[in-house]
Design a protein around this motif. Structure first.
Motif, PDB file in Angstrom:
ATOM      1  N   THR A   8       0.835  -1.061   0.053  1.00 39.77           N
ATOM      2  CA  THR A   8      -0.131   0.073  -0.053  1.00 39.77           C
ATOM      3  C   THR A   8       0.818   1.264   0.030  1.00 39.77           C
ATOM      4  OG1 THR A   8      -1.682  -1.251   1.154  1.00 39.77           O
ATOM      5  CG2 THR A   8      -1.825   1.289   1.183  1.00 39.77           C
ATOM      6  N   ILE A   9       0.623   2.120  -0.978  1.00 46.72           N
ATOM      7  CA  ILE A   9       1.246   3.286  -1.082  1.00 46.72           C
ATOM      8  C   ILE A   9       0.358   4.668  -0.802  1.00 46.72           C
ATOM      9  CG2 ILE A   9       2.825   4.945  -2.466  1.00 46.72           C
ATOM     10  CD1 ILE A   9       3.808   2.145  -3.950  1.00 46.72           C
ATOM     11  N   PRO A  10       0.268   5.187   0.470  1.00 44.53           N
ATOM     12  CA  PRO A  10      -0.968   5.884   0.715  1.00 44.53           C
ATOM     13  C   PRO A  10      -0.257   7.356   0.227  1.00 44.53           C
ATOM     14  CG  PRO A  10       0.312   5.494   2.606  1.00 44.53           C
ATOM     15  CD  PRO A  10       0.837   4.713   1.631  1.00 44.53           C
ATOM     16  N   ASN A  11      -1.194   8.324  -0.301  1.00 42.62           N
ATOM     17  CA  ASN A  11      -0.912   9.825  -0.701  1.00 42.62           C
ATOM     18  C   ASN A  11       0.288   9.565  -1.739  1.00 42.62           C
ATOM     19  OD1 ASN A  11      -1.238  12.598  -0.549  1.00 42.62           O
ATOM     20  ND2 ASN A  11       0.394  12.724   1.157  1.00 42.62           N
ATOM     21  N   CYS A  12       0.069   8.748  -2.717  1.00 45.55           N
ATOM     22  CA  CYS A  12       1.183   8.885  -3.691  1.00 45.55           C
ATOM     23  C   CYS A  12       1.613  10.225  -4.551  1.00 45.55           C
ATOM     24  CB  CYS A  12       0.706   7.521  -4.863  1.00 45.55           C
ATOM     25  SG  CYS A  12      -0.436   8.543  -5.990  1.00 45.55           S
ATOM     26  N   VAL A  13       2.544  10.075  -4.818  1.00 49.00           N
ATOM     27  CA  VAL A  13       3.148  11.206  -5.640  1.00 49.00           C
ATOM     28  C   VAL A  13       3.844  10.804  -6.900  1.00 49.00           C
ATOM     29  CG1 VAL A  13       4.035  12.443  -3.348  1.00 49.00           C
ATOM     30  CG2 VAL A  13       5.355  10.964  -4.448  1.00 49.00           C
ATOM     31  N   VAL A  14       4.202  11.773  -7.908  1.00 48.85           N
ATOM     32  CA  VAL A  14       4.689  11.477  -9.179  1.00 48.85           C
ATOM     33  C   VAL A  14       5.757  10.401  -9.257  1.00 48.85           C
ATOM     34  CG1 VAL A  14       5.638  12.400 -11.531  1.00 48.85           C
ATOM     35  CG2 VAL A  14       3.651  13.453 -10.089  1.00 48.85           C
ATOM     36  N   SER A  15       6.788  10.661  -8.246  1.00 49.07           N
ATOM     37  CA  SER A  15       7.772   9.580  -8.185  1.00 49.07           C
ATOM     38  C   SER A  15       7.605   8.184  -7.846  1.00 49.07           C
ATOM     39  CB  SER A  15       8.971  10.335  -7.397  1.00 49.07           C
ATOM     40  OG  SER A  15       8.508  10.324  -5.905  1.00 49.07           O
ATOM     41  N   ASP A  16       6.466   8.105  -7.383  1.00 51.97           N
ATOM     42  CA  ASP A  16       6.086   6.525  -7.056  1.00 51.97           C
ATOM     43  C   ASP A  16       5.488   5.847  -8.500  1.00 51.97           C
ATOM     44  OD1 ASP A  16       5.994   6.757  -4.228  1.00 51.97           O
ATOM     45  OD2 ASP A  16       4.144   7.783  -4.162  1.00 51.97           O
TER      46      ASP A  16
END
Length: 79
Positions: A67-75
């Motif tokens: 789970t990757i919460p609050n993703c950002v472009v670098s994800d």
């Protein structure tokens, strides 16, 4: 020489997981949550996992769900 002690022997069978799938082919927007889950046949209930982004291990991620919460472009990438 026989010492009077008996020995027990354990037999182990290694079963290779089959039909392993990772759910998710996502287009998400910054701030959303990404959730990837492994499923398949012959996967032990106590199996642990090594999640990677590209060739890099993601520290501390050892369960069937990433789970990757609050993703950002670098994800963005290949997991």
């Amino acid at each position: 020489m026989y010492s009077g002690k008996s020995a027990t022997r354990s037999q182990w069978t290694c079963v290779t997981p089959t039909n392993v799938n990772i759910s998710g082919n996502y287009i998400v927007f910054p701030g959303e949550t990404i959730e990837l889950t492994v499923s398949g046949n012959n996967i032990a209930a106590d199996a642990t996992y090594v999640w990677k982004k590209g060739d890099h291990v993601i520290p501390g991620q050892t369960t069937a769900t990433l789970t990757i919460p609050n993703c950002v472009v670098s994800d963005a990438g290949n997991y």
